[in-house]
Design an enzyme around this catalytic site. Sequence first.
Site, PDB file in Angstrom:
ATOM      1  N   LEU A  44       2.365   1.535  -1.359  1.00 11.55           N
ATOM      2  CA  LEU A  44       2.764   2.900  -1.722  1.00 11.55           C
ATOM      3  C   LEU A  44       4.030   2.838  -2.568  1.00 11.55           C
ATOM      4  O   LEU A  44       4.895   1.982  -2.329  1.00 11.55           O
ATOM      5  CB  LEU A  44       3.046   3.724  -0.458  1.00 11.55           C
ATOM      6  N   GLU A  69       6.349  11.834   5.881  1.00 13.06           N
ATOM      7  CA  GLU A  69       5.011  11.906   5.278  1.00 13.06           C
ATOM      8  C   GLU A  69       4.050  11.004   6.062  1.00 13.06           C
ATOM      9  O   GLU A  69       2.903  11.382   6.331  1.00 13.06           O
ATOM     10  CB  GLU A  69       5.114  11.514   3.799  1.00 13.06           C
TER      11      GLU A  69
HETATM   12  N1  NAP Z   1      -0.719   7.566  -2.040  1.00 12.77           N
HETATM   13  C1  NAP Z   1      -1.760   7.506  -1.210  1.00 12.77           C
HETATM   14  O1  NAP Z   1      -2.097   8.499  -0.533  1.00 12.77           O
HETATM   15  C2  NAP Z   1      -2.532   6.218  -1.059  1.00 12.77           C
HETATM   16  C3  NAP Z   1      -3.524   6.114  -0.078  1.00 12.77           C
HETATM   17  C4  NAP Z   1      -4.235   4.907   0.026  1.00 12.77           C
HETATM   18  C5  NAP Z   1      -3.957   3.860  -0.828  1.00 12.77           C
HETATM   19  N2  NAP Z   1      -2.986   4.002  -1.761  1.00 12.77           N
HETATM   20  C6  NAP Z   1      -2.691   2.911  -2.703  1.00 12.77           C
HETATM   21  O2  NAP Z   1      -3.840   2.677  -3.516  1.00 12.77           O
HETATM   22  C7  NAP Z   1      -3.828   1.297  -3.920  1.00 12.77           C
HETATM   23  C8  NAP Z   1      -5.164   0.664  -3.551  1.00 12.77           C
HETATM   24  O3  NAP Z   1      -6.201   1.333  -4.281  1.00 12.77           O
HETATM   25  P1  NAP Z   1      -7.345   0.495  -5.035  1.00 12.77           P
HETATM   26  O4  NAP Z   1      -8.139   1.435  -5.874  1.00 12.77           O
HETATM   27  O5  NAP Z   1      -6.704  -0.668  -5.707  1.00 12.77           O
HETATM   28  O6  NAP Z   1      -8.213  -0.116  -3.839  1.00 12.77           O
HETATM   29  P2  NAP Z   1      -9.084   0.536  -2.651  1.00 12.77           P
HETATM   30  O7  NAP Z   1      -9.836   1.738  -3.130  1.00 12.77           O
HETATM   31  O8  NAP Z   1      -8.250   0.642  -1.432  1.00 12.77           O
HETATM   32  O9  NAP Z   1     -10.089  -0.684  -2.361  1.00 12.77           O
HETATM   33  C9  NAP Z   1     -10.999  -1.059  -3.364  1.00 12.77           C
HETATM   34  C10 NAP Z   1     -11.992  -2.015  -2.755  1.00 12.77           C
HETATM   35  O10 NAP Z   1     -12.720  -1.360  -1.693  1.00 12.77           O
HETATM   36  C11 NAP Z   1     -14.078  -1.723  -1.746  1.00 12.77           C
HETATM   37  N3  NAP Z   1     -14.858  -0.522  -2.042  1.00 12.77           N
HETATM   38  C12 NAP Z   1     -14.430   0.638  -2.627  1.00 12.77           C
HETATM   39  N4  NAP Z   1     -15.440   1.523  -2.715  1.00 12.77           N
HETATM   40  C13 NAP Z   1     -16.522   0.916  -2.163  1.00 12.77           C
HETATM   41  C14 NAP Z   1     -17.872   1.304  -1.951  1.00 12.77           C
HETATM   42  N5  NAP Z   1     -18.335   2.518  -2.318  1.00 12.77           N
HETATM   43  N6  NAP Z   1     -18.719   0.437  -1.352  1.00 12.77           N
HETATM   44  C15 NAP Z   1     -18.298  -0.786  -0.956  1.00 12.77           C
HETATM   45  N7  NAP Z   1     -17.028  -1.228  -1.145  1.00 12.77           N
HETATM   46  C16 NAP Z   1     -16.165  -0.386  -1.742  1.00 12.77           C
HETATM   47  C17 NAP Z   1     -14.201  -2.812  -2.797  1.00 12.77           C
HETATM   48  O11 NAP Z   1     -13.915  -4.017  -2.100  1.00 12.77           O
HETATM   49  P3  NAP Z   1     -14.503  -5.459  -2.587  1.00 12.77           P
HETATM   50  O12 NAP Z   1     -13.764  -5.790  -3.853  1.00 12.77           O
HETATM   51  O13 NAP Z   1     -14.160  -6.377  -1.452  1.00 12.77           O
HETATM   52  O14 NAP Z   1     -15.989  -5.275  -2.797  1.00 12.77           O
HETATM   53  C18 NAP Z   1     -13.067  -2.467  -3.743  1.00 12.77           C
HETATM   54  O15 NAP Z   1     -12.614  -3.562  -4.512  1.00 12.77           O
HETATM   55  C19 NAP Z   1      -2.655   0.646  -3.191  1.00 12.77           C
HETATM   56  O16 NAP Z   1      -1.531   0.624  -4.058  1.00 12.77           O
HETATM   57  C20 NAP Z   1      -2.407   1.590  -2.016  1.00 12.77           C
HETATM   58  O17 NAP Z   1      -1.085   1.524  -1.529  1.00 12.77           O
HETATM   59  C21 NAP Z   1      -2.276   5.156  -1.896  1.00 12.77           C
END
Ligand code: NAP
Length: 212
Positions: free
Chosen positions: A24, A31
Amino acid sequence: MGKPIVCIVAALCPQMGIGFRGGLPWKLSREMKYFRQVTTSTFTQDKSNAVIMGRRTWESIPARFRPLKNRINVVLSKKFPNFQRDNDRYLSNDLSEAIRSLQTLPVERIYIIGGAQLYAESIDIATHWLVTKIYFEPHDQQQPQQAPPVDTFLPRLTHHSEASPERLAEFLPTQVELPPLQTLQYGRRHYNTQDNYTYWYTLYNNNSINTT
Ligand SMILES: NC(=O)c1ccc[n+]([C@@H]2O[C@H](COP(=O)([O-])OP(=O)(O)OC[C@H]3O[C@@H](n4cnc5c(N)ncnc54)[C@H](OP(=O)(O)O)[C@@H]3O)[C@@H](O)[C@H]2O)c1
């Protein structure tokens, strides 16, 4: 209550930024408390909520805090099998299948808790979004004076409308502590301030899905 509402919970800054280098961009304890209360609290005592997250978001949670307690945790990865239990969490390789499987369990609400990839895939599935809007407003000289960098973004919500603060309060179980309603420069909202941040809680309805 019939099928659990699928609801997205996200915190974001004005450019729709939600993450930085896998974590984050900010550290805001109130929050985090709100997030915990929202995703844990239920209207019905004999039900719990589920949280669905992408594999990278799961990895971003410190090991001592996961699975998120008092919630059914589901982690998605293409490398995982079909929906199945793995010790204290569930694994799934398919978002729709995970939602269908959770709808057969005593689950009140299904919260999709990120990250960016999962939010983007859930836009047309979720009936509601609970969005915390975070503004960087330096006033404390002891704290960083630069807005935090972000490298991960949420898509813009195009067919969503913001509900009133009263509707937000009704939408949440009473265990969720909302800060007092105030009229400040961003309008009439439930505001919190911490360090150099002002933030407030909102509810958006997805107008392309029939919601009340
Ligand atoms: N501000 C907020 O409210 C908040 C909340 C949550 C997260 N975040 C931030 O968001 C960032 C992470 O986001 P991100 O987009 O990089 O990753 P993410 O959405 O957390 O994870 C992506 C991974 O999840 C799996 N995945 C996603 N959709 C899928 C589906 N429909 N079916 C099967 N597997 C699926 C895949 O894994 P595989 O590659 O293993 O197949 C994909 O590579 C971090 O910086 C975190 O801190 C912020």
